[in-house]
Design a protein around this motif. Structure first.
Motif, PDB file in Angstrom:
ATOM      1  N   THR A   3       0.888  -1.180  -0.069  1.00 33.80           N
ATOM      2  CA  THR A   3       0.083   0.052   0.249  1.00 33.80           C
ATOM      3  C   THR A   3       0.850   1.179  -0.119  1.00 33.80           C
ATOM      4  OG1 THR A   3      -0.061   0.110   2.423  1.00 33.80           O
ATOM      5  CG2 THR A   3      -1.988  -1.105   1.303  1.00 33.80           C
ATOM      6  N   LEU A   4       0.252   2.407  -0.390  1.00 34.92           N
ATOM      7  CA  LEU A   4       1.027   3.697  -0.210  1.00 34.92           C
ATOM      8  C   LEU A   4       1.355   3.975   1.180  1.00 34.92           C
ATOM      9  CD1 LEU A   4      -0.702   5.748  -2.873  1.00 34.92           C
ATOM     10  CD2 LEU A   4       1.388   4.831  -3.065  1.00 34.92           C
ATOM     11  N   ARG A   5       0.610   3.589   2.179  1.00 30.21           N
ATOM     12  CA  ARG A   5       1.260   3.946   3.670  1.00 30.21           C
ATOM     13  C   ARG A   5       2.234   2.879   3.698  1.00 30.21           C
ATOM     14  NH1 ARG A   5      -1.763   5.313   7.873  1.00 30.21           N
ATOM     15  NH2 ARG A   5      -3.607   4.962   6.791  1.00 30.21           N
ATOM     16  N   GLN A   6       2.514   1.638   3.279  1.00 25.68           N
ATOM     17  CA  GLN A   6       3.655   0.721   3.452  1.00 25.68           C
ATOM     18  C   GLN A   6       4.714   1.553   2.650  1.00 25.68           C
ATOM     19  OE1 GLN A   6       1.602  -2.541   2.155  1.00 25.68           O
ATOM     20  NE2 GLN A   6       1.286  -3.523   4.370  1.00 25.68           N
ATOM     21  N   ALA A   7       4.537   1.956   1.433  1.00 27.71           N
ATOM     22  CA  ALA A   7       5.512   2.566   0.506  1.00 27.71           C
ATOM     23  C   ALA A   7       6.012   3.785   1.470  1.00 27.71           C
ATOM     24  CB  ALA A   7       4.857   3.086  -0.561  1.00 27.71           C
ATOM     25  N   SER A   8       5.568   4.847   2.076  1.00 23.42           N
ATOM     26  CA  SER A   8       6.028   5.854   2.985  1.00 23.42           C
ATOM     27  C   SER A   8       6.789   5.251   3.786  1.00 23.42           C
ATOM     28  CB  SER A   8       4.753   6.742   3.580  1.00 23.42           C
ATOM     29  OG  SER A   8       4.394   5.783   4.951  1.00 23.42           O
ATOM     30  N   LYS A   9       6.666   4.121   4.518  1.00 25.03           N
ATOM     31  CA  LYS A   9       7.561   3.578   5.642  1.00 25.03           C
ATOM     32  C   LYS A   9       8.727   3.157   4.861  1.00 25.03           C
ATOM     33  CE  LYS A   9       4.217   2.242   8.846  1.00 25.03           C
ATOM     34  NZ  LYS A   9       3.473   1.027   9.450  1.00 25.03           N
ATOM     35  N   GLU A  32       2.822  13.470   3.249  1.00 31.78           N
ATOM     36  CA  GLU A  32       3.889  14.273   2.312  1.00 31.78           C
ATOM     37  C   GLU A  32       3.791  13.309   0.930  1.00 31.78           C
ATOM     38  OE1 GLU A  32       8.305  15.439   1.218  1.00 31.78           O
ATOM     39  OE2 GLU A  32       7.653  14.983   3.602  1.00 31.78           O
ATOM     40  N   LEU A  33       3.792  11.985   1.034  1.00 30.75           N
ATOM     41  CA  LEU A  33       3.642  11.012  -0.051  1.00 30.75           C
ATOM     42  C   LEU A  33       2.372  11.265  -0.713  1.00 30.75           C
ATOM     43  CD1 LEU A  33       4.621   8.689  -1.952  1.00 30.75           C
ATOM     44  CD2 LEU A  33       3.866   7.147  -0.301  1.00 30.75           C
ATOM     45  N   ILE A  34       1.295  11.090  -0.153  1.00 34.93           N
ATOM     46  CA  ILE A  34       0.078  10.994  -0.517  1.00 34.93           C
ATOM     47  C   ILE A  34      -0.274  12.360  -1.366  1.00 34.93           C
ATOM     48  CG2 ILE A  34      -2.469  10.999  -0.241  1.00 34.93           C
ATOM     49  CD1 ILE A  34      -1.267   8.256  -0.043  1.00 34.93           C
ATOM     50  N   ASN A  35       0.101  13.510  -0.466  1.00 40.89           N
ATOM     51  CA  ASN A  35      -0.264  14.755  -1.160  1.00 40.89           C
ATOM     52  C   ASN A  35       0.836  15.184  -2.510  1.00 40.89           C
ATOM     53  OD1 ASN A  35      -2.784  15.524  -0.117  1.00 40.89           O
ATOM     54  ND2 ASN A  35      -1.543  15.788   1.990  1.00 40.89           N
ATOM     55  N   GLN A  36       1.715  14.620  -2.358  1.00 44.46           N
ATOM     56  CA  GLN A  36       2.571  15.021  -3.700  1.00 44.46           C
ATOM     57  C   GLN A  36       2.239  13.982  -4.860  1.00 44.46           C
ATOM     58  OE1 GLN A  36       6.904  14.764  -3.701  1.00 44.46           O
ATOM     59  NE2 GLN A  36       7.103  15.280  -1.542  1.00 44.46           N
ATOM     60  N   LEU A  37       1.618  12.787  -4.774  1.00 46.66           N
ATOM     61  CA  LEU A  37       1.231  12.117  -5.673  1.00 46.66           C
ATOM     62  C   LEU A  37      -0.296  12.566  -6.163  1.00 46.66           C
ATOM     63  CD1 LEU A  37       2.004   8.674  -4.348  1.00 46.66           C
ATOM     64  CD2 LEU A  37       2.737   9.649  -6.173  1.00 46.66           C
ATOM     65  N   ARG A  38      -1.203  13.118  -5.111  1.00 46.66           N
ATOM     66  CA  ARG A  38      -2.574  13.825  -5.506  1.00 46.66           C
ATOM     67  C   ARG A  38      -2.223  14.945  -6.210  1.00 46.66           C
ATOM     68  NH1 ARG A  38      -7.173  11.954  -2.819  1.00 46.66           N
ATOM     69  NH2 ARG A  38      -7.776  13.996  -3.145  1.00 46.66           N
ATOM     70  N   ILE A  39      -1.504  15.832  -5.886  1.00 44.80           N
ATOM     71  CA  ILE A  39      -1.021  17.235  -6.705  1.00 44.80           C
ATOM     72  C   ILE A  39      -0.413  16.746  -8.155  1.00 44.80           C
ATOM     73  CG2 ILE A  39       0.440  19.112  -6.811  1.00 44.80           C
ATOM     74  CD1 ILE A  39       0.316  19.245  -3.684  1.00 44.80           C
ATOM     75  N   ALA A  40       0.424  15.729  -8.117  1.00 42.80           N
ATOM     76  CA  ALA A  40       0.808  15.555  -9.429  1.00 42.80           C
ATOM     77  C   ALA A  40      -0.174  14.822 -10.437  1.00 42.80           C
ATOM     78  CB  ALA A  40       2.257  14.334  -9.549  1.00 42.80           C
ATOM     79  N   ILE A  73      -5.221  16.253   0.743  1.00 42.34           N
ATOM     80  CA  ILE A  73      -6.196  15.766   1.830  1.00 42.34           C
ATOM     81  C   ILE A  73      -5.471  15.828   3.214  1.00 42.34           C
ATOM     82  CG2 ILE A  73      -7.785  14.431   0.228  1.00 42.34           C
ATOM     83  CD1 ILE A  73      -6.142  11.734   1.327  1.00 42.34           C
ATOM     84  N   LYS A  74      -6.301  15.657   4.311  1.00 43.13           N
ATOM     85  CA  LYS A  74      -5.555  15.308   5.576  1.00 43.13           C
ATOM     86  C   LYS A  74      -5.495  14.003   5.648  1.00 43.13           C
ATOM     87  CE  LYS A  74      -6.424  16.217  10.513  1.00 43.13           C
ATOM     88  NZ  LYS A  74      -5.444  17.223  11.247  1.00 43.13           N
ATOM     89  N   VAL A  75      -4.205  13.652   6.144  1.00 43.22           N
ATOM     90  CA  VAL A  75      -3.884  12.194   6.107  1.00 43.22           C
ATOM     91  C   VAL A  75      -3.288  12.046   7.598  1.00 43.22           C
ATOM     92  CG1 VAL A  75      -2.179  10.240   5.642  1.00 43.22           C
ATOM     93  CG2 VAL A  75      -2.995  11.845   3.922  1.00 43.22           C
ATOM     94  N   SER A  76      -4.019  11.112   8.408  1.00 45.14           N
ATOM     95  CA  SER A  76      -3.388  10.740   9.762  1.00 45.14           C
ATOM     96  C   SER A  76      -2.160   9.675   9.763  1.00 45.14           C
ATOM     97  CB  SER A  76      -4.647  10.216  10.678  1.00 45.14           C
ATOM     98  OG  SER A  76      -5.025   8.969  10.258  1.00 45.14           O
TER      99      SER A  76
END
Length: 172
Positions: free
Chosen positions: A50-56, A64-72, A78-81
């Motif tokens: 998952t992208l959660r695991q990818a961040s680790k 940062e990972l999710i929002n950089q991908l979302r912007i691209a 989005i707010k990510v906990s």
């Protein structure tokens, strides 16, 4: 164009299937994922990570990972906990004298072989205080989840850019 929303639980394969233009961006953010250029690794790791695991794996904050991908991808931020990783301080049970088996899975992974079957078989032979070490080129998030589901505890540490040690022990 009604594309999926990029979220922390999205699998890497799903991200790349729906947003192929994000492959280079993902590799830029998470350099260990350059291995996804290998079609065999892409097929095996991409389906379970998952992208959660990818961040680790990348040592980057999930937000940062999710929002950089979302912007691209042209999506709003989005707010990510963040799940705070309780696995950051080496636990007392990680003792050199208790190491029973060490498996360096890096060559197998490069050849497209997923280590879960071998790891599952070998950890089942561990006695109470014995430790199994899995060496991989990145944090093996999906494998760690599977091992924990089988009643083991884990601790992972980066030894170098392409070398992660995951210690596995019975959870007793």
């Amino acid at each position: 164009m009604n594309k999926l929303q990029i979220t922390p639980e999205m699998k890497v394969a799903e991200l790349l299937a729906n947003f192929p233009e994000l492959e280079d961006k993902l590799i830029e953010i998470v350099p260990p994922f350059k291995k996804l250029k290998n079609p065999i690794l892409r097929k095996t790791l991409g389906k379970v990570t998952t992208l959660r695991q990818a961040s680790k794996v990348g040592g980057i904050s999930l937000a940062e990972l999710i929002n950089q991908l979302r912007i691209a991808a042209g999506q709003n931020e989005i707010k990510v906990s963040e799940n705070k990783d309780e696995n950051s301080v080496k636990p007392d049970w990680v003792l050199k004298e208790n190491i029973k088996i060490t498996y360096d899975a890096r060559i197998d992974l490069e050849n497209g072989a997923h280590p879960i079957a071998k790891v599952s078989k070998e950890i089942s032979t561990l006695n109470e205080n014995e430790i199994y070490i899995l060496i991989t080129p990145f944090l093996p998030g999906p494998l760690i989840d599977i091992v924990k589901g089988k009643g083991f505890k884990t601790f992972s540490e980066n030894k170098s850019v392409d070398e992660v040690y995951t210690y596995i022990k019975q959870n007793k």
